[in-house]
Design a protein around this motif. Structure first.
Motif, PDB file in Angstrom:
ATOM      1  N   MET A  47       0.845  -1.189   0.000  1.00 14.53           N
ATOM      2  CA  MET A  47       0.000   0.000   0.000  1.00 14.53           C
ATOM      3  C   MET A  47       0.887   1.248   0.000  1.00 14.53           C
ATOM      4  N   LYS A  48       1.866   1.269   0.881  1.00 10.59           N
ATOM      5  CA  LYS A  48       2.888   2.311   0.977  1.00 10.59           C
ATOM      6  C   LYS A  48       4.010   1.744   1.826  1.00 10.59           C
ATOM      7  N   ASP A  49       5.000   2.549   2.169  1.00 10.22           N
ATOM      8  CA  ASP A  49       6.108   2.065   2.989  1.00 10.22           C
ATOM      9  C   ASP A  49       5.586   1.485   4.295  1.00 10.22           C
ATOM     10  N   ASN A  50       6.058   0.285   4.614  1.00  9.89           N
ATOM     11  CA  ASN A  50       5.682  -0.396   5.861  1.00  9.89           C
ATOM     12  C   ASN A  50       4.179  -0.566   6.011  1.00  9.89           C
ATOM     13  N   ASP A  51       3.489  -0.797   4.914  1.00 10.63           N
ATOM     14  CA  ASP A  51       2.039  -1.002   4.925  1.00 10.63           C
ATOM     15  C   ASP A  51       1.683  -1.948   3.786  1.00 10.63           C
ATOM     16  N   HIS A  52       1.267  -3.176   4.138  1.00  6.16           N
ATOM     17  CA  HIS A  52       0.970  -4.208   3.146  1.00  6.16           C
ATOM     18  C   HIS A  52      -0.344  -4.898   3.476  1.00  6.16           C
ATOM     19  N   ILE A  53      -1.002  -5.397   2.452  1.00  2.00           N
ATOM     20  CA  ILE A  53      -2.127  -6.300   2.627  1.00  2.00           C
ATOM     21  C   ILE A  53      -1.581  -7.705   2.363  1.00  2.00           C
ATOM     22  N   ALA A  54      -1.608  -8.531   3.392  1.00  2.00           N
ATOM     23  CA  ALA A  54      -1.075  -9.892   3.303  1.00  2.00           C
ATOM     24  C   ALA A  54      -2.229 -10.880   3.185  1.00  2.00           C
TER      25      ALA A  54
END
Length: 84
Positions: A54-61
């Protein structure tokens, strides 16, 4: 086609061949890292099979069991996994 053009085409192809495996390796490392983070947080997942940045240090796992979690660093600097 002159020799200069052939050399540039060859260099472009070699660059593409070398770059693609490193990106794939980064993706595998990311999935392993997210799997570890989710496990350390005690969230039921098993193994992370895909991730969307999504952005730095932000993910959909996305886990192998179908659950999806947003894994991110909150304002206090803590890693959080929110069920999606």
């Amino acid at each position: 086609m002159n020799n200069h053009t052939r050399v540039w085409i060859l260099l472009a192809l070699l660059t593409a061949i070398v770059t693609v495996p490193s990106r794939a390796a980064d993706g595998v490392a990311l999935l392993k890292d997210l799997t570890s983070v989710v496990a350390l947080l005690g969230v039921p997942c098993g193994k992370v099979v895909s991730a969307t940045r999504m952005k730095d240090n932000d993910h959909i796992a996305t886990c192998q069991d179908g659950n999806r979690y947003r894994v991110f660093v909150n304002a206090q600097g803590r890693v959080v996994a929110q069920k999606q």
